[in-house]
Design a protein around this motif. Structure first.
Motif, PDB file in Angstrom:
ATOM      1  N   UNK A  96     -43.095  14.938  -5.842  1.00 37.63           N
ATOM      2  CA  UNK A  96     -41.668  14.938  -5.522  1.00 37.63           C
ATOM      3  C   UNK A  96     -40.926  16.162  -6.019  1.00 37.63           C
ATOM      4  N   UNK A  97     -41.493  16.854  -7.011  1.00 36.77           N
ATOM      5  CA  UNK A  97     -40.817  18.059  -7.504  1.00 36.77           C
ATOM      6  C   UNK A  97     -41.198  19.302  -6.706  1.00 36.77           C
ATOM      7  N   UNK A  98     -42.198  19.184  -5.807  1.00 37.54           N
ATOM      8  CA  UNK A  98     -42.664  20.365  -5.085  1.00 37.54           C
ATOM      9  C   UNK A  98     -41.573  20.917  -4.180  1.00 37.54           C
ATOM     10  N   UNK A  99     -40.878  20.045  -3.469  1.00 36.14           N
ATOM     11  CA  UNK A  99     -39.829  20.502  -2.565  1.00 36.14           C
ATOM     12  C   UNK A  99     -38.753  21.259  -3.337  1.00 36.14           C
ATOM     13  N   UNK A 100     -38.359  20.712  -4.501  1.00 37.98           N
ATOM     14  CA  UNK A 100     -37.330  21.367  -5.303  1.00 37.98           C
ATOM     15  C   UNK A 100     -37.801  22.733  -5.776  1.00 37.98           C
ATOM     16  N   UNK A 101     -39.071  22.823  -6.205  1.00 40.78           N
ATOM     17  CA  UNK A 101     -39.585  24.098  -6.704  1.00 40.78           C
ATOM     18  C   UNK A 101     -39.672  25.138  -5.594  1.00 40.78           C
ATOM     19  N   UNK A 102     -40.133  24.712  -4.404  1.00 37.06           N
ATOM     20  CA  UNK A 102     -40.244  25.655  -3.287  1.00 37.06           C
ATOM     21  C   UNK A 102     -38.859  26.145  -2.872  1.00 37.06           C
ATOM     22  N   UNK A 291     -47.341   3.786  -1.959  1.00 37.60           N
ATOM     23  CA  UNK A 291     -46.866   4.242  -3.280  1.00 37.60           C
ATOM     24  C   UNK A 291     -45.674   5.174  -3.145  1.00 37.60           C
ATOM     25  N   UNK A 292     -44.741   5.105  -4.107  1.00 37.02           N
ATOM     26  CA  UNK A 292     -43.532   5.935  -4.054  1.00 37.02           C
ATOM     27  C   UNK A 292     -43.172   6.340  -5.471  1.00 37.02           C
ATOM     28  N   UNK A 293     -42.930   7.627  -5.661  1.00 35.99           N
ATOM     29  CA  UNK A 293     -42.696   8.169  -6.986  1.00 35.99           C
ATOM     30  C   UNK A 293     -41.201   8.249  -7.302  1.00 35.99           C
ATOM     31  N   UNK A 294     -40.824   8.264  -8.600  1.00 36.44           N
ATOM     32  CA  UNK A 294     -39.421   8.455  -8.980  1.00 36.44           C
ATOM     33  C   UNK A 294     -38.928   9.841  -8.597  1.00 36.44           C
ATOM     34  N   UNK A 295     -37.617  10.061  -8.644  1.00 37.81           N
ATOM     35  CA  UNK A 295     -37.071  11.375  -8.312  1.00 37.81           C
ATOM     36  C   UNK A 295     -37.508  12.437  -9.321  1.00 37.81           C
ATOM     37  N   UNK A 296     -37.212  13.687  -8.986  1.00 37.38           N
ATOM     38  CA  UNK A 296     -37.447  14.795  -9.913  1.00 37.38           C
ATOM     39  C   UNK A 296     -36.644  14.545 -11.189  1.00 37.38           C
ATOM     40  N   UNK A 297     -37.175  14.925 -12.363  1.00 35.22           N
ATOM     41  CA  UNK A 297     -36.504  14.596 -13.635  1.00 35.22           C
ATOM     42  C   UNK A 297     -35.040  15.011 -13.704  1.00 35.22           C
ATOM     43  N   UNK A 298     -34.692  16.222 -13.227  1.00 37.84           N
ATOM     44  CA  UNK A 298     -33.295  16.643 -13.360  1.00 37.84           C
ATOM     45  C   UNK A 298     -32.385  15.837 -12.437  1.00 37.84           C
ATOM     46  N   UNK A 300     -33.099  12.623 -11.618  1.00 39.38           N
ATOM     47  CA  UNK A 300     -33.066  11.320 -12.269  1.00 39.38           C
ATOM     48  C   UNK A 300     -32.066  11.325 -13.419  1.00 39.38           C
ATOM     49  N   UNK A 301     -31.991  12.431 -14.161  1.00 39.80           N
ATOM     50  CA  UNK A 301     -31.047  12.529 -15.277  1.00 39.80           C
ATOM     51  C   UNK A 301     -29.609  12.399 -14.780  1.00 39.80           C
ATOM     52  N   UNK A 302     -29.294  13.017 -13.661  1.00 37.94           N
ATOM     53  CA  UNK A 302     -27.935  12.922 -13.126  1.00 37.94           C
ATOM     54  C   UNK A 302     -27.598  11.481 -12.727  1.00 37.94           C
ATOM     55  N   UNK A 303     -28.566  10.769 -12.149  1.00 42.61           N
ATOM     56  CA  UNK A 303     -28.327   9.384 -11.754  1.00 42.61           C
ATOM     57  C   UNK A 303     -28.107   8.507 -12.982  1.00 42.61           C
ATOM     58  N   UNK A 304     -28.925   8.713 -14.016  1.00 43.17           N
ATOM     59  CA  UNK A 304     -28.764   7.945 -15.251  1.00 43.17           C
ATOM     60  C   UNK A 304     -27.415   8.250 -15.891  1.00 43.17           C
ATOM     61  N   UNK A 305     -27.025   9.522 -15.872  1.00 39.56           N
ATOM     62  CA  UNK A 305     -25.737   9.911 -16.447  1.00 39.56           C
ATOM     63  C   UNK A 305     -24.582   9.222 -15.730  1.00 39.56           C
ATOM     64  N   UNK A 306     -24.660   9.118 -14.401  1.00 43.44           N
ATOM     65  CA  UNK A 306     -23.604   8.418 -13.652  1.00 43.44           C
ATOM     66  C   UNK A 306     -23.524   6.957 -14.075  1.00 43.44           C
ATOM     67  N   UNK A 307     -24.668   6.283 -14.176  1.00 43.37           N
ATOM     68  CA  UNK A 307     -24.668   4.881 -14.588  1.00 43.37           C
ATOM     69  C   UNK A 307     -24.113   4.725 -15.995  1.00 43.37           C
ATOM     70  N   UNK A 308     -24.474   5.623 -16.913  1.00 48.15           N
ATOM     71  CA  UNK A 308     -23.973   5.544 -18.294  1.00 48.15           C
ATOM     72  C   UNK A 308     -22.462   5.728 -18.332  1.00 48.15           C
ATOM     73  N   UNK A 349     -38.968  11.276 -18.711  1.00 46.28           N
ATOM     74  CA  UNK A 349     -38.392  12.355 -17.912  1.00 46.28           C
ATOM     75  C   UNK A 349     -36.991  11.960 -17.444  1.00 46.28           C
ATOM     76  N   UNK A 350     -36.077  12.903 -17.530  1.00 47.71           N
ATOM     77  CA  UNK A 350     -34.711  12.650 -17.095  1.00 47.71           C
ATOM     78  C   UNK A 350     -33.875  11.902 -18.109  1.00 47.71           C
ATOM     79  N   UNK A 351     -34.402  11.699 -19.314  1.00 48.38           N
ATOM     80  CA  UNK A 351     -33.701  10.908 -20.318  1.00 48.38           C
ATOM     81  C   UNK A 351     -32.688  11.699 -21.103  1.00 48.38           C
ATOM     82  N   UNK A 352     -32.192  11.067 -22.158  1.00 44.60           N
ATOM     83  CA  UNK A 352     -31.186  11.665 -23.021  1.00 44.60           C
ATOM     84  C   UNK A 352     -30.525  10.573 -23.838  1.00 44.60           C
ATOM     85  N   UNK A 353     -29.388  10.878 -24.439  1.00 44.50           N
ATOM     86  CA  UNK A 353     -28.642   9.911 -25.241  1.00 44.50           C
ATOM     87  C   UNK A 353     -27.178   9.905 -24.811  1.00 44.50           C
TER      88      UNK A 353
END
Length: 418
Positions: A96-102, A291-298, A300-308, A349-353
């Motif tokens: 899932x991170x390949x598209x972002x990197x390319x 099978x389906x993978x989670x989003x790219x870490x950065x 995912x971090x934005x989504x978690x930040x919105x929920x927080x 991945x994508x975590x924080x406090x």
């Protein structure tokens, strides 16, 4: 110690005569005779053969025997299928991170004239991933049953639909952002017949107006609307400097998107749509056994930040509804002032406090006023916020005020909706 032996050339001796070429008959005689094994021995080797653990001679003997013995051939086929089940299911999708990197590599070489705002890139990426999954969905699989799940009050709620119905739901709710941007409402006349403008109300209205269950034809309008959303917000921001302004909460990113009862800034609404796109893509993948993978870490971090950031408002809403009792020692905290706080630690991945204010949505979380601590895996927290796991089942490390911890976990689950 003997001296090293010199070569023939060094010693001046004549070269030896070349060996006579072997005739076909002599070559056949020189080859080792094939291994001859009895039927019981060959049958006992089938397991090792299925695991590719036989020697070359044993493999040749087993495979020759399989062409002659029907019962052993059937057993060998069953064993080969069983070996295939021993391997864990692997995603056929790219990383899932390949598209972002390319894309990042391309943009580093040639910056775009109209860049996609940072807060819209998670939505762009998740739409692309879901569209790639739908590309592999067969005709009959579009009608595979899917159960939409969310949390309401103090318990789980669900609604049965199909894969096509899920895409129709995403099309309907994405339409809230489209209308706020001045684009065409995908519901058309059905929008006026909707009982309310909430995501659930719009979805039900769209399903009713369809007369028949949605089919794979809904994919085209959903894709077109998604592209129009990304294109429109990119042109609305218009450039890097304005993108940075919108990222900080200014510019077009502050445009209010009504959700029927509450509003979100455009930048947060796009993150919300990215989150729901990922969650429902997982629902579809489960329905079609993919099978389906989670989003790219950065992302995912934005989504978690919105929920927080939405947790304090969800806490206050539950207290107003009588679903969460206010603590006896609670006191009104003015906006911008520090108050009792819970430290939310997201691991992986994508975590924080994040410091979550407990006594007022306008208060500021402060480490010196910390009364509780919760630790959750990033994907597990997102499953909780999506209503796919109950607060009691969320695998959380907990420490401190148990009542505050319970309130925050239930508030996180209450962020979910249809």
């Amino acid at each position: 110690m003997p001296l090293p032996r010199s070569s023939v050339e060094d010693g001046g001796l004549p070269l030896p005569e070349p060996a006579a070429a072997l005739t076909p008959a002599s070559a056949a005689a020189a080859e080792p005779a094939p291994v001859v094994l009895e039927h019981p021995v060959l049958k006992s080797l089938l397991g090792a053969w299925a695991l590719a653990a036989c020697s070359t001679e044993e493999t040749a003997a087993v495979e020759e025997h399989l062409g002659e013995c029907g019962s052993c051939a059937d057993e060998a086929l069953r064993l080969r299928e069983a070996v295939g089940l021993l391997h864990p299911a692997e995603s056929l999708d790219l990383d899932p991170t390949l598209r972002t990197r390319v894309l990042q590599g391309c943009l580093d070489r040639r910056p775009p004239r109209i860049p996609v705002p940072e807060w819209a890139t998670p939505y762009d990426a998740e739409v692309a991933r879901l569209d790639a999954l739908l590309q592999d969905v067969g005709g009959a699989e579009w009608h595979a049953p899917v159960r939409l799940r969310w949390f309401m009050g103090d318990g789980p709620v669900s609604r049965r639909t199909t894969v096509a119905g899920v895409i129709a739901h995403l099309l309907s709710v994405d339409g809230l952002v489209a209308v706020a941007l001045g684009l065409e409402d995908p519901l058309g006349p059905a929008a006026a017949a909707a009982e309310d403008a909430t995501p659930a109300g719009r979805t039900e209205a769209f399903w009713r107006a369809s007369h028949f269950p949605p089919t794979r034809s809904v994919r085209g309008p959903w894709r077109e609307q998604s592209h129009n959303l990304v294109r429109t917000v990119s042109f609305a921001v218009g450039g890097t400097s304005r993108a940075s302004e919108a990222e900080r909460g200014g510019g077009s990113g502050r445009l209010a998107v009504p959700y029927g009862g509450f509003e979100l800034p455009l930048s947060d609404a796009m993150l919300d749509r990215a989150f729901e796109c990922w969650v429902h893509a997982g629902d579809i993948a489960d329905a079609v056994d993919y099978p389906y993978e989670p989003p790219a870490p950065r992302h995912l971090h934005r989504m978690i930040d919105l929920a927080a950031r939405m947790l304090p408002g969800s806490l206050a809403e539950r207290r107003r509804a009588g679903l969460s009792s206010a603590p006896a020692h609670q006191h009104l905290v003015e906006a911008g002032e520090p108050g009792r706080s819970l430290r939310l630690e997201i691991e992986g991945f994508g975590g924080g406090e994040w410091l979550i204010p407990l006594d007022s949505p306008g208060a500021v979380g402060a480490a010196e006023h910390e009364v509780a601590h919760v630790a959750l895996d990033g994907v597990e927290f997102c499953r909780l916020a999506a209503g796919h796991v109950s607060p009691e089942e969320a695998a959380a490390g907990q420490d401190g005020d148990r009542e505050a911890i319970r309130d925050v976990l239930f508030a996180a689950a209450s962020l979910s909706r249809m």
